[in-house]
Design an enzyme around this catalytic site. Structure first.
Site: not given
Length: 1375
Positions: A595-597, A600
């Site tokens: 979930g952490e940008s 990603i």
């Protein structure tokens, strides 16, 4: 002669010419007939019902008729042979009729018939000038034939004629001149007829399909002939293929095959039930079935030559398999069956090229269908499909090698075995067809492994089992079988399987704790040290069952090592040829996007770099373009498929959002539009947690095809017994459970026999270190015998055994396995022994069951089958003969035959037990491995001791003990050659038995004693180089007889006989001190029994008479035993005197040993003997003297016997012993020891005994008798003193010693006999003193000195006290 030959040659030529003329005339007649028929049809007036309207002018008819008439004019006047005539000359008129639109259907049909006849008559061939042009014209005319609309029957007739002509074209010799395009046109025309026939008559439909089938067979039957033509077909241009002078070949075959594959995807529209507004597209299963039939024919005829043509092979690998996998799990049973057959055909011919495709077919079709609980018919077909594969000789081995031993693939073989076990397992009630089918498949697998693992010609090694990982090897690297020697390759395969097991364990650890999982990889040597990022990458990429969330978090971590792993992980993907959204789907399906940008971004950067590298187009300017677009696609995916987003993004908005991202330029609108439609229609699985998907999507299929280009091809191999063993080990547990459950729940004789056959095959496999599996199987089948039911009475058990075939089958199977595969049995020996004891309790064991010489042997039993140990692992056990005998005996017919013969239940049961050949299990146990032998012995010993049993009566207990020990005797006798190997553990078992709670030594110890003595005799019957076995045996004998004092009493006669036999027959083989000690000790104990005395004393006398076997080793024991016999009451005097004489004579042996040099007190022999005699060897200066003292002590103790004759003879014998011992070396200390331990002790004991009698009433006779003995002992003292005087005087303690003699003389002189008066010993004491002193004076020992030596003074003083009358005589000069 020449004229005759010439005449014969002329005759042959004449006949040949006549034959040619007849043929030519026949062709002319045929052509004339056909011309006449066509002309007649053209001229025939039309039916009133015909739709054909003749043209106003008869120009067409005149033209056609004129050409036919012209041909007729040439028919009977040819200028050359018809084979040399241009075919178009006689074909054109008929082709014009066929091609014309202005002729009736009847004329077209007749014209087609004429062409068909010309083709079949072989008027021309491929060598005929103009044949190629003629064939092309025929194809063009036939495929463009125009039909008038008449009645359906006539139209169908014409269509069938067209089909016949096309088949004749392809079967004509000149068909090889056709171009690929012409062949494809023919096939296409034929398929059009097939399509049209769907709405016409059934006959036309069948004919069309048959014609299509025939065409495909004809075309692909030629494929092997053109295998060398187009190996580089992919690089050839279309113009090259069309203009090829070699005729049709691979190009047409490839196009036709591609067309057939496309038929698998023909869709039909079906209106839904909701009003008809919705239309669903489903596959046309009729077309699919037709296509599969044609594809199968093509592969059957093309065979392995298809694999030599890259284009054809690629179609099978990609198009065909994709369609079969896609539709395989959701089609009709008939189509599914055809798909399974097609894959099996491909496996036979092309398996080297379909490794991943075959894995996917099993995983996504067969396994998936089997797990569909509501499609019973498909499940049966799936099981049948799997069984068909398993029936192929090498499939299961190749599946195991290619998939189960590859850490990157699924365990196909193991899953097959476990699924078959699962569906074969009974669920209650009668077995269903599916269960029976699955069971048969399981049996096929087991027999396949057993038949190949136990081949006699197999020279492969027997181990190791299992494989241990001793060094690091990259688990993702695979060696080709042909690149290394066989032994290296087998080792590599087995190591990879071991790595795969460790990987799955590591995955389990990883899912619970990331660090523990990765640490386990290091400990298991799956990862190098220091860790290699590539190893972690392959672990993450190909390990099933990993937690995708944890994997995504690890890949997104900013640590440098994690980033290296991420790059290596991404490198395992092949994105070549993939559009962006499919590649991104394939990538994101393998883990859960964090979930952490920032995480990603790191992951998408790695993806963008790899995708950009592998793309050949210049669509994307740089990697940044891809990164931005990937972000955009993920956002679009969330927008389109998140229910919380109310306002969805439009296509225009998506395109607008991605303007200028391609290095300042826009991406093509079509590209963005396609991406938008793909994402909005089908979501990207970003947050999947599934470990293994059962569906094949486009991205996965493209990835599979890309991976198949780099993976090693499918390995074809032969059986190796190590691989066969490992294979079965992976499914052993479920297999045993399934077979046991089916045997328990089924009542069908055929299935029961199949279970037994499977059990025998498992026994053959289990000999390769799968003992636990065989133990589990036997434990279960022992329960099926009903003999181990603790709650059933004897009558109930006997009734069930007699009236049910299943318990008897189980019993016969259990003992047959024990006979044939006993070397693989471990813990289940206990169950077998329990069954055996229950059979004995039921009185079903024949009396001769342990007498293998008289036990009933079947006539069909071959010499090879006489025992399990003549065949070692790796050799054929002839299990078929075992099964044959088993089936013949246990069949219903045999039972009926027994009934007809008048055999009762008891006789039938005994017949079954005789077939078990129980005795051979134990008599042929010499080949059992040590562990099996130990388990067998342990079971028998514990059963004999009653562990875990409650005997109902003492008789039952005694019978059980006797039987168990009889069996043990049989086993020990068969394994006497390795007695020292297994007996230490047997001895420990006996020790353990003694510690059982509530253990009763009798009758266990009594029977054990008898058996151990028998074994002892057998052991000593031959000379044993190693003394350890003898030592072990006598240690156990001592243990047993000490368990209870009654043991020897109850078995004394047998023990005495056996010990006597050992002493008289095998004394030379009795080598250990413990052995002699035990034998002679037992002889002395059992000799106390009056019934055994005579035999025992004779054995002892025999041993002592022949001094050959009396050695320094056993001498102390012989003396002890002799004394024990002498000490017995009421024994014959002559025997005792004989024994004492022999004891005295034994001094000669001591002299011999002394002279031979056996005098080292520190030697092992001396140490052991002196420890036996109780003397510390370090306190003696001479070992031989120690033995002499032992002899003297025996005489000393005998001197106290109740009978005077024995006492006196003992003293005489002792005196004789001292006389004979003059040659021994007597040191001063030895002399003093002899006096202290023997002479002085004897005199003191006899004197004390005399005094004791003097104080008793009415004991004068005994006292006087003892007095006489004392006189003899005193005389002995003086004789020995005078004999040893010289060495005595050399010692420092002579003065003290001399005082001891004088003290004893004084004691005897002053003995008080109370009421019995004065002792007569007083009469001899002065004489004895005189004798000693005079001798000492004579030898210069007792001399009046200067006062330094007070011996004279001491003697003088003592004489005054003892015998004053001697003072003046012996010391005349003293004042």
């Amino acid at each position: 002669m020449d004229e005759d030959n010439q005449e014969e040659l002329n005759t042959k030529n004449t006949k040949k010419m006549a034959k040619m003329r007849r043929k030519e005339l026949g062709i002319s007649c045929m052509l004339n007939t056909e011309v006449g028929a066509v002309l007649a049809v053209i001229r025939r007036p039309q039916d009133s019902g015909s739709n054909f309207m003749p043209p106003p002018e008869e120009q067409t008819e005149a033209t056609l008729a004129q050409s036919l008439k012209s041909l007729r004019g040439l028919i009977f006047n040819p200028h050359q042979e018809w084979r040399m005539v241009d075919p178009l000359m006689y074909l054109s008129p008929f082709l014009d009729v066929v091609h014309s639109e202005d002729v009736p259907a009847t004329a077209t049909s007749v014209g087609l018939s004429s062409i068909l006849k010309i083709l079949k008559q072989g008027v021309f061939d491929d060598k005929t000038l103009g044949a190629k042009e003629a064939m092309d014209v025929i194809v063009a005319a036939i495929t463009s034939c125009r039909l008038e609309r008449t009645d359906p029957v006539s139209e169908d007739a014409v269509l069938m004629k067209i089909l016949q002509v096309m088949n004749a074209i392809m079967k004509h010799p000149a068909s090889i001149l056709l171009t690929d395009q012409a062949v494809c046109t023919i096939v296409n025309t034929c398929f059009q007829v097939v399509q049209q026939s769907a709405s016409r008559s059934d006959l036309l439909q069948r004919t069309a399909r048959y014609a299509m089938h025939d065409l495909v067979q004809t075309i692909f039957a030629r494929l092997p002939e053109v295998e060398g033509e187009s190996d580089n077909s992919e690089s050839e241009t279309e113009e090259d293929m069309v203009s090829s002078d070699t005729g049709y070949g691979i190009r047409s075959a490839a196009d036709i095959f591609h067309f057939l594959c496309s038929l698998m995807n023909v869709m039909v529209s079906n209106e839904s039930d909701g009003g008809g507004s919705q239309v669903q597209q489903t596959a046309d299963e009729d077309v699919q079935l037709f296509a599969l039939v044609l594809i199968n024919s093509a592969m059957e005829l093309g065979g392995d030559s298809i694999g030599r043509h890259p284009k054809l092979l690629r179609m099978i690998q990609d198009d065909l398999f994709h369609h079969m996998i896609h539709y395989g799990s959701c089609c009709s049973p008939l189509v599914f069956s055809m798909i399974c057959s097609s894959v099996l055909n491909i496996y036979h011919f092309l398996r080297k090229s379909i490794r991943l495709q075959l894995e996917s077919f099993f995983s996504l079709v067969l396994f998936k269908v089997m797990n569909l609980g509501n499609l019973f018919q498909l499940q049966e077909l799936a099981v049948e499909g799997i069984i068909n594969f398993c029936r192929q000789p090498m499939f299961i081995l190749e599946a195991y090698v290619n998939y189960d031993c590859d850490p990157t693939c699924r365990n196909v073989f193991e899953d097959i075995g476990k699924l078959l076990c699962k569906y074969a397992f009974p669920t209650g009630g009668a077995l269903t067809t599916l269960q029976i089918q699955a069971f048969e498949g399981l049996v096929v697998i087991i027999h396949n492994i057993a038949d190949n693992i136990d081949k006699q010609e197999d020279s492969s090694p027997f181990g190791p089992y299992p494989v241990e990982l001793t060094e690091y090897r990259p688990f993702w690297e695979e060696k080709r079988k042909d690149s290394v020697d066989l032994e290296t390759w087998v080792d590599h395969v087995r190591v990879r399987k071991a790595q795969k097991r460790k990987i799955l364990i590591a995955a389990n650890h990883f899912n619970r704790d990331e660090k523990k999982g990765l640490e386990y990889l290091k400990l298991s040597r799956l990862i190098s040290n220091p860790p290699d990022p590539k190893g972690y990458a392959y672990f993450f990429r190909y390990t099933l069952g990993l937690d995708k969330t944890m994997l995504g978090e690890y890949l997104g971590d900013p640590d440098d090592f994690h980033l290296q792993v991420l790059r290596e992980f991404t490198s395992t993907f092949g994105f070549a040829g993939m559009v962006l959204d499919i590649a991104l789907r394939s990538y994101l399906e393998t883990f859960r996007l964090p979930g952490e940008s920032q995480k990603i971004q790191r992951i998408l950067e790695a993806f963008a770099d790899k995708y950009f590298e592998q793309q050949s187009s210049e669509l994307f300017a740089n990697k940044d373009t891809l990164l931005i677009l990937c972000y955009s696609l993920i956002m679009l995916n969330t927008d389109q498929h998140n229910h919380q987003v109310k306002k969805k993004m439009t296509e225009e908005e998506f395109i607008r959002n991605n303007r200028g991202i391609n290095n300042g330029k826009d991406l093509p609108r079509e590209c963005l539009s396609e991406l938008f439609q793909s994402i909005s229609t089908n979501a990207i699985t970003i947050f999947s947690q599934s470990a293994f998907s059962t569906d094949m999507n486009p991205s996965k299929w493209i990835e599979l095809i890309n991976r198949s280009k780099h993976i090693q091809p499918y390995t074809q191999c032969e059986y190796d017994r190590r691989l066969g063993r490992d294979m079965f080990a992976s499914i052993a547990g479920p297999s045993v459970a399934a077979i046991s459950a089916i045997f328990e729940h089924s009542d069908e004789e055929e299935i029961l026999h199949e279970c037994i056959e499977a059990v025998f095959s498992i026994g053959r496999i289990a000999q390769y270190k799968l003992e636990d599996t065989l133990d589990e199987l036997l434990s279960t089948f022992c329960k099926f015998t009903t003999l181990l039911n603790p709650y059933a009475s004897v009558d109930e058990t006997l009734y069930g055994f007699s009236h049910d075939t299943k318990p008897r089958m189980a019993t016969l199977a259990v003992f047959t396995i024990a006979n044939s595969f006993g070397d693989s049995i471990r813990g289940s020996w206990r169950n077998i022994i329990d069954c055996l004891l229950k059979l004995k309790k039921l009185n079903l064991l024949p009396p001769s069951v342990l007498d293998v010489d008289t036990e009933n042997k079947p006539e069909t039993l071959s010499q090879h089958d006489s025992g399990p140990n003549e065949a070692k692992p790796g050799h054929n056990r002839h299990t078929s003969s075992l099964i044959g005998r088993f089936s013949q005996f246990m069949s219903i017919e045999s039972v009926e035959e027994s009934l007809q013969m008048g055999l009762g239940e008891y006789e039938q049961n005994q017949k079954v037990i005789q077939q078990c050949r129980i005795g051979f299990i134990f008599s042929n146990s010499s080949g059992l491995p040590e562990e099996a032998l130990l388990n067998l012995g342990r079971s028998l010993i514990f059963s004999a001791a009653g562990k875990g049993k409650k005997f109902s009566t003492p008789v039952e207990e005694e019978e059980t003990v006797i039987f168990c020990w009889d069996v043990l005797l049989l086993i020990i006798s068969a394994n006497i050659h390795r007695f020292a190997t297994f007996w230490p553990q047997y001895h420990d078992y006996l020790l353990g038995v003694a510690q059982f709670p509530l253990f009763s030594p009798l009758p266990f110890a009594e029977k054990a004693m008898i058996v151990l003595v028998k074994v002892c005799i057998k052991l000593l019957s031959s000379f044993q180089v190693d003394k350890f076995a003898e030592e072990l045996m006598f240690r156990s004998i001592n243990l047993v007889w000490k368990l209870d004092k009654e043991v020897l009493e109850s078995s004394c006669e047998f023990v005495t006989q056996s010990i006597s036999r050992i002493i008289t027959e095998y004394p030379a083989n009795l080598q250990t001190g413990n052995g002699w000690k035990t034998v002679l000790h037992l002889l002395s104990i059992t000799g106390r029994n009056p019934s055994c005395y005579e035999q025992g004393v004779e054995a002892l006398i025999t041993l002592m008479s022949d001094s050959t076997h009396v050695s320094r080793t056993n001498y102390p024991c012989v003396i002890d035993c002799a004394f024990s016999f002498i000490a017995l009451k009421n024994t014959p005097l002559d025997k005792n005197i004989k024994i004492m004489d022999l004891m005295a004579e034994s001094v000669k042996s001591l002299i011999t040993w002394y002279k031979s040099g056996y005098s080292d007190p520190g030697s092992s022999s001396s140490m052991s003997m002196m420890s036996v005699s109780g003397t510390d060897p370090l306190s003696s200066s001479n070992f031989t003297m120690t033995l002499f003292i032992k002899l003297g002590e025996a005489f000393r103790k005998t001197s106290l016997a109740r009978r005077e004759e024995i006492r006196n003879h003992a003293i005489i014998s002792l005196q004789k012993s001292f006389s004979l011992a003059e040659e021994l070396y007597f040191t001063p200390s030895n002399c003093i020891n002899c006096f202290n331990l023997i002479v002085f002790a004897m005199v003191d004991d006899v004197h004390e005994k005399m005094i004791e009698y003097s104080r008793r009433e009415n004991a004068e006779r005994e006292m006087r008798s003892m007095e006489g003995t004392l006189r003899l002992s005193m005389e002995l003292l003086i004789e020995v003193f005078l004999q040893l005087l010289k060495p005595l005087t050399e010692g420092a303690g002579f003065r003290t010693f001399w005082l001891g003699i004088l003290r004893r003389m004084d004691t005897c002189m002053k003995a008080d006999l109370g009421p019995y008066g004065v002792t007569t010993v007083q009469e001899i004491v002065p004489d004895l003193l005189r004798k000693m002193i005079l001798h000492m004076k004579k030898e210069g020992i007792l001399v009046q000195g200067d006062g330094d030596d007070d011996l004279w003074e001491i003697t003088y003083i003592q004489i005054q006290w003892i015998a004053p009358s001697l003072k003046d005589e012996l010391f005349p000069d003293e004042y």
